[in-house]
Design a protein around this motif. Sequence first.
Motif, PDB file in Angstrom:
ATOM      1  N   GLU A   1       0.862  -1.173   0.000  1.00 16.77           N
ATOM      2  CA  GLU A   1       0.000   0.000   0.000  1.00 16.77           C
ATOM      3  C   GLU A   1       0.900   1.225   0.000  1.00 16.77           C
ATOM      4  N   GLY A   2       0.497   2.250  -0.724  1.00 16.70           N
ATOM      5  CA  GLY A   2       1.234   3.510  -0.648  1.00 16.70           C
ATOM      6  C   GLY A   2       0.260   4.630  -0.342  1.00 16.70           C
ATOM      7  N   LEU A   3       0.682   5.592   0.453  1.00 12.50           N
ATOM      8  CA  LEU A   3      -0.196   6.712   0.810  1.00 12.50           C
ATOM      9  C   LEU A   3       0.654   7.969   0.942  1.00 12.50           C
ATOM     10  N   TYR A   4       0.155   9.059   0.315  1.00 10.71           N
ATOM     11  CA  TYR A   4       0.866  10.330   0.440  1.00 10.71           C
ATOM     12  C   TYR A   4      -0.172  11.417   0.637  1.00 10.71           C
TER      13      TYR A   4
ATOM     14  N   PHE B   1      -2.197   4.043  -3.405  1.00 10.55           N
ATOM     15  CA  PHE B   1      -2.184   2.966  -4.400  1.00 10.55           C
ATOM     16  C   PHE B   1      -1.977   1.635  -3.689  1.00 10.55           C
ATOM     17  N   GLY B   2      -2.438   0.569  -4.345  1.00  6.87           N
ATOM     18  CA  GLY B   2      -2.247  -0.759  -3.782  1.00  6.87           C
ATOM     19  C   GLY B   2      -1.899  -1.730  -4.895  1.00  6.87           C
ATOM     20  N   MET B   3      -0.919  -2.571  -4.633  1.00  3.22           N
ATOM     21  CA  MET B   3      -0.491  -3.525  -5.656  1.00  3.22           C
ATOM     22  C   MET B   3      -0.230  -4.876  -5.050  1.00  3.22           C
ATOM     23  N   GLY B   4      -0.482  -5.921  -5.856  1.00  3.95           N
ATOM     24  CA  GLY B   4      -0.202  -7.272  -5.396  1.00  3.95           C
ATOM     25  C   GLY B   4       1.273  -7.590  -5.555  1.00  3.95           C
TER      26      GLY B   4
END
Length: 349
Positions: free
Chosen positions: A221-224, A318-321
Amino acid sequence: MTPKDWQGKCSLVREHFLSEAAKAASAEALEAVKVACLGRKGELTELLKSLKDFSLEDKKTLGPLGNALKQELSALFDAREAALKASELEAGLMADASDVTLPPYPFQRGRLHPLTLATRRIAGILERLGFAWADGPHVETERYNFDALNIPQNHPARAMQDTFYLNGPCRDKRLLRTHTSSVQIRYMEGRKPPLRIISPGRVFRKDALDASHSPVFHQVEGLYVDKNVSMADLKSTLTSLMRGLFGPKARIRFRPSFFPFVEPGVEVDATCSFCSGGARCPVCKGTGWLEMGGAGMVHPNVLKAVDIDPEQWSGFAFGMGIERLAMLDYGVNDIRAFYENDVRVLRQF
Ligand SMILES: [Zn+2]
């Protein structure tokens, strides 16, 4: 006793202890010899005591002789003791010594799991862009997994057939988190922007196990969140990530999509790293693009749920497998290869 007798006794004592000291085979035996000679009741000690019975004249000649003998024997005992201790130490070392010429045991070095390697690569790229690593629990409440992420009560993701709920006495329903987005809420709660985190970790969904699905898999997960964060920031961050993973020519594109916790939401595609859009590529099926995950601008309701004013602050997520990225990166075509712990597979990474 005449002075001559006394001197004769001194010679006898000297010879006796010279030979005794030479015979002593251990530091312990030598100590006994030393006590018998120089101890409080030792032979030489007694002899020196007996000097008191002589005349002053005799004492003047006998005294220095006695002292010289005492010094000679003391020095001899010390030297002999040092030699014995050194040889005992050497014998001890020899007894403990290992034979370094023996062949080694067939110890095998362990290695990192491909998913750990992939996670570290992704995290390494994002950390260089200023993202800090954040963590959250696998067992979550509905608030962190759904409510605060603007996922409505009737959303299908909440259904029993998609989510693992736990039985228990808690008032809140407990569940195994279905995405790492729960960490967004946990991190933003009680903090003020600017915030920039990544959170790689394990997630759980009621999917049947097949070549591309697993009920347990990993997401990053990414968060800004900051002032004036825009889609352009999202695009440049994800472009940097994909270039870090797949090389400097990688590009990304956004396709409009819907996720309750972002507005607008996009699906992220990256250029296929296996071909240049050739119709025969089996990985991208000739399109030249590969689906990477979902992203978007953080929904105002999500910011409100953690007391961040959406008028002042904006953010992207964003979220990535991780499995998907690892499969593309390592050319693995079956997700089950990551979980079966077959050393013939794991040994290749
Ligand atoms: Zn391709």
